[in-house]
Scaffold this active site. Structure first.
Site, PDB file in Angstrom:
ATOM      1  N   ASP A   1      19.669   4.742   8.977  1.00  8.95           N
ATOM      2  CA  ASP A   1      19.795   4.316   7.585  1.00  8.95           C
ATOM      3  C   ASP A   1      19.675   5.555   6.696  1.00  8.95           C
ATOM      4  O   ASP A   1      18.604   6.145   6.575  1.00  8.95           O
ATOM      5  CB  ASP A   1      18.689   3.299   7.275  1.00  8.95           C
ATOM      6  CG  ASP A   1      18.815   2.721   5.875  1.00  8.95           C
ATOM      7  OD1 ASP A   1      19.415   3.391   5.010  1.00  8.95           O
ATOM      8  OD2 ASP A   1      18.286   1.622   5.645  1.00  8.95           O
TER       9      ASP A   1
ATOM     10  N   SER B   1      12.051   5.787   2.752  1.00  4.76           N
ATOM     11  CA  SER B   1      12.157   5.453   1.329  1.00  4.76           C
ATOM     12  C   SER B   1      10.833   5.430   0.593  1.00  4.76           C
ATOM     13  O   SER B   1      10.790   5.679  -0.606  1.00  4.76           O
ATOM     14  CB  SER B   1      12.829   4.091   1.177  1.00  4.76           C
ATOM     15  OG  SER B   1      12.050   3.082   1.787  1.00  4.76           O
TER      16      SER B   1
ATOM     17  N   ASN C   1      16.565   5.458  -8.173  1.00  2.61           N
ATOM     18  CA  ASN C   1      17.253   6.117  -7.058  1.00  2.61           C
ATOM     19  C   ASN C   1      18.537   6.799  -7.528  1.00  2.61           C
ATOM     20  O   ASN C   1      19.397   7.128  -6.717  1.00  2.61           O
ATOM     21  CB  ASN C   1      17.596   5.074  -5.982  1.00  2.61           C
ATOM     22  CG  ASN C   1      16.355   4.385  -5.464  1.00  2.61           C
ATOM     23  OD1 ASN C   1      15.341   5.039  -5.215  1.00  2.61           O
ATOM     24  ND2 ASN C   1      16.408   3.069  -5.318  1.00  2.61           N
TER      25      ASN C   1
ATOM     26  N   HIS D   1      12.527   0.286   6.646  1.00  6.08           N
ATOM     27  CA  HIS D   1      12.702  -0.544   5.442  1.00  6.08           C
ATOM     28  C   HIS D   1      12.842  -2.030   5.800  1.00  6.08           C
ATOM     29  O   HIS D   1      13.338  -2.390   6.880  1.00  6.08           O
ATOM     30  CB  HIS D   1      13.972  -0.071   4.720  1.00  6.08           C
ATOM     31  CG  HIS D   1      14.194  -0.702   3.393  1.00  6.08           C
ATOM     32  ND1 HIS D   1      15.085  -1.725   3.195  1.00  6.08           N
ATOM     33  CD2 HIS D   1      13.630  -0.456   2.182  1.00  6.08           C
ATOM     34  CE1 HIS D   1      15.076  -2.073   1.915  1.00  6.08           C
ATOM     35  NE2 HIS D   1      14.202  -1.316   1.284  1.00  6.08           N
TER      36      HIS D   1
ATOM     37  N   LYS E   1      22.518   4.380  -4.804  1.00  3.85           N
ATOM     38  CA  LYS E   1      21.407   5.298  -5.058  1.00  3.85           C
ATOM     39  C   LYS E   1      22.024   6.624  -5.540  1.00  3.85           C
ATOM     40  O   LYS E   1      22.493   6.665  -6.673  1.00  3.85           O
ATOM     41  CB  LYS E   1      20.523   5.381  -3.821  1.00  3.85           C
ATOM     42  CG  LYS E   1      20.027   3.965  -3.407  1.00  3.85           C
ATOM     43  CD  LYS E   1      19.020   3.980  -2.312  1.00  3.85           C
ATOM     44  CE  LYS E   1      18.807   2.623  -1.660  1.00  3.85           C
ATOM     45  NZ  LYS E   1      18.315   1.562  -2.541  1.00  3.85           N
TER      46      LYS E   1
ATOM     47  N   HIS F   1      18.663   6.936   1.357  1.00  4.59           N
ATOM     48  CA  HIS F   1      18.137   7.871   0.362  1.00  4.59           C
ATOM     49  C   HIS F   1      18.594   9.307   0.603  1.00  4.59           C
ATOM     50  O   HIS F   1      18.174  10.214  -0.110  1.00  4.59           O
ATOM     51  CB  HIS F   1      16.601   7.778   0.326  1.00  4.59           C
ATOM     52  CG  HIS F   1      16.155   6.416  -0.112  1.00  4.59           C
ATOM     53  ND1 HIS F   1      15.991   6.083  -1.442  1.00  4.59           N
ATOM     54  CD2 HIS F   1      15.927   5.284   0.600  1.00  4.59           C
ATOM     55  CE1 HIS F   1      15.643   4.805  -1.523  1.00  4.59           C
ATOM     56  NE2 HIS F   1      15.596   4.293  -0.305  1.00  4.59           N
TER      57      HIS F   1
ATOM     58  N   GLU G   1      15.191   5.354   9.593  1.00  2.44           N
ATOM     59  CA  GLU G   1      15.709   5.881   8.323  1.00  2.44           C
ATOM     60  C   GLU G   1      15.737   7.395   8.463  1.00  2.44           C
ATOM     61  O   GLU G   1      14.823   7.975   9.052  1.00  2.44           O
ATOM     62  CB  GLU G   1      14.761   5.511   7.168  1.00  2.44           C
ATOM     63  CG  GLU G   1      14.794   4.062   6.796  1.00  2.44           C
ATOM     64  CD  GLU G   1      13.745   3.719   5.732  1.00  2.44           C
ATOM     65  OE1 GLU G   1      13.679   4.415   4.709  1.00  2.44           O
ATOM     66  OE2 GLU G   1      13.000   2.764   5.943  1.00  2.44           O
TER      67      GLU G   1
HETATM   68  C1  PLP Z   1      16.001   2.530   3.328  1.00  2.00           C
HETATM   69  C2  PLP Z   1      16.780   1.479   2.615  1.00  2.00           C
HETATM   70  N1  PLP Z   1      17.751   0.837   3.262  1.00  2.00           N
HETATM   71  C3  PLP Z   1      18.481  -0.119   2.665  1.00  2.00           C
HETATM   72  C4  PLP Z   1      18.256  -0.480   1.356  1.00  2.00           C
HETATM   73  C5  PLP Z   1      19.055  -1.574   0.748  1.00  2.00           C
HETATM   74  O1  PLP Z   1      20.106  -1.060   0.012  1.00  2.00           O
HETATM   75  P1  PLP Z   1      20.675  -1.857  -1.260  1.00  2.00           P
HETATM   76  O2  PLP Z   1      19.710  -1.584  -2.354  1.00  2.00           O
HETATM   77  O3  PLP Z   1      22.031  -1.281  -1.470  1.00  2.00           O
HETATM   78  O4  PLP Z   1      20.705  -3.310  -0.879  1.00  2.00           O
HETATM   79  C6  PLP Z   1      17.269   0.175   0.639  1.00  2.00           C
HETATM   80  C7  PLP Z   1      17.043  -0.216  -0.780  1.00  2.00           C
HETATM   81  O5  PLP Z   1      16.129   0.039  -1.420  1.00  2.00           O
HETATM   82  C8  PLP Z   1      16.501   1.175   1.275  1.00  2.00           C
HETATM   83  O6  PLP Z   1      15.532   1.810   0.620  1.00  2.00           O
END
Ligand code: PLP
Length: 380
Positions: free
Chosen positions: A196, A171, A38, A124, A230, A199, A167
């Site tokens: 969220d 992701s 990422n 996610h 990321k 990404h 999101e």
């Molecule tokens: C859409 C999404 N939200 C939250 C997270 C979690 O973030 P972190 O990796 O900083 O814990 C991820 C991690 O892969 C993600 O893909």
């Protein structure tokens, strides 16, 4: 030495079950050309960011030594939060040690019994876990379907507050949510939109602050979660939004209150990362142009830097990934529960540092492996 033999037997049976379904995970450090991380803007090794991180650690130490509410607080956290809020266009921002924790914090703190959370089907795991830990009722919304969302909101009785959780860039599928439609629906229903941007932050919108900016929305109308591990290349995450939300999270969010603050040098490193994002928009353009090139080569629609090559079967996904790894490409198979059963895939991600020649070589290699194995891929 643990004494419960029946527990050991149960765990071993579970591990055996995972193995028989092609779901055993193994841990592999990076090897080969990066087509799965990422680190979209290539900032994790940027000399300016590394120097800020190292300098701050040398001056201030490595560990924060406590919760932010106790001796773990540092001026660097407040400074980077204020800067991130300006970047995002929100009143305030609050930094957490991980995006996972930030999602748990938002969803468990702002929701209460009697509330309803309308959650996109493909959200996610960290959003799902936050919702599960909350006392709100959950209504699953068909993926990116504003009409279905409106319908469900109309049909679902609620005594408390309504939340819509999505999101902005999904992701595992690489597609964008129809955020402007969701913002309108949220406004009409008096619901809170939680977005969220894990990404998307660092890449989309005129300043690179995410899809909320790109869609022309007022960032204070949403509560967003923006990971810094990321595209920003460091770690942790910012919750951004109106002051009342941030004030309340500081008081009540258990992942904030009951957890040691992240290493303070991360705040300095993120500040440097935001400098680079502002000063070098070419990085953002580069990641999107590499994505366009790979999509064109594979015949895949869409525009994001995440390209899903859905193979269906777990073992097939592993075999295709292994063959590409042997040819020097670091791609990984993604299997349930990260994605729904029967949709195992390669989650290919491109980054600004990739050479066009490598993108082309990878497209050739992937096409050849799929042909050789007689595998049909559905991409998104
Ligand atoms: C859409 C999404 N939200 C939250 C997270 C979690 O973030 P972190 O990796 O900083 O814990 C991820 C991690 O892969 C993600 O893909």
């Amino acid at each position: 030495m643990p004494g419960d033999r029946s527990l050991e037997a149960r765990v071993l049976a579970r591990l055996d079950g995972l193995s028989r379904q092609g779901l055993t995970r193994t841990l592999h450090p990076p090897a080969g050309i990066d087509l799965c991380s990422n680190d979209y803007l290539g900032l994790s090794r940027h000399p300016q960011i590394v120097a800020r991180f190292a300098g701050a650690a040398a001056r201030g130490g490595v560990g924060s030594t406590g919760s932010r509410l106790l001796r773990g607080e540092r001026t660097a956290f407040a400074a980077v939060e204020a800067r991130f809020a300006r970047f995002k266009g929100t009143e305030r921002a609050l930094y957490f040690g991980a995006g996972y924790l930030a999602n748990l914090a938002v969803l468990t703190t702002l929701t209460e019994e009697g509330d309803v959370v309308f959650s996109d089907q493909r959200n996610h795991a960290s959003l799902i876990d936050g919702i599960r830990l909350s006392r709100a009722r959950t209504v699953i919304v068909p993926h990116s379907d504003p009409a279905a969302l409106s319908n469900l909101i109309e049909r679902t009785p609620v005594t408390g507050a309504r939340f819509i959780v999505v999101e902005s860039l999904f992701s595992m599928d690489g597609d964008m949510a129809p955020l402007a439609d969701y913002a309108r629906i949220a406004r009409d229903a008096g619901a809170t939109l939680i977005v969220d941007e894990a990404h998307a932050v660092g890449i989309y919108g005129g300043n690179g602050s995410g899809v909320i900016e790109e869609a022309g929305l007022d960032a204070n109308e949403c509560i967003s979660i923006n990971t810094a591990g990321k595209a920003l290349g460091v770690g942790g995450a910012f919750v951004a939004g109106p002051s009342w939300a941030i004030d309340y999270l500081i008081q009540r969010a258990r992942p904030f209150v009951f957890s040691t603050a992240p290493p303070p040098a991360q705040a300095d490193a993120i500040d440097a990362s935001l400098d680079i994002i502002a000063a070098e928009p070419a990085r953002r353009a580069a990641v999107l142009s590499k994505a366009a090139l790979l999509r064109a080569r594979l015949g895949v629609d869409g525009r994001s830097q995440i390209i899903a090559v859905v193979l269906g079967d777990n073992d097939k996904a592993l075999a295709v990934a292994a063959s590409l790894q042997q040819q020097g490409f670091d791609v990984r198979a993604i299997r349930p529960p990260s994605v729904p059963a029967g949709t195992a895939r390669l989650r290919v991600s491109v980054n600004a540092a990739l050479a066009d020649a490598d993108v082309n070589r990878f497209a050739d290699a992937l096409t050849a492996v799929l042909e050789e194995m007689g595998v049909c891929a559905v991409s998104s």
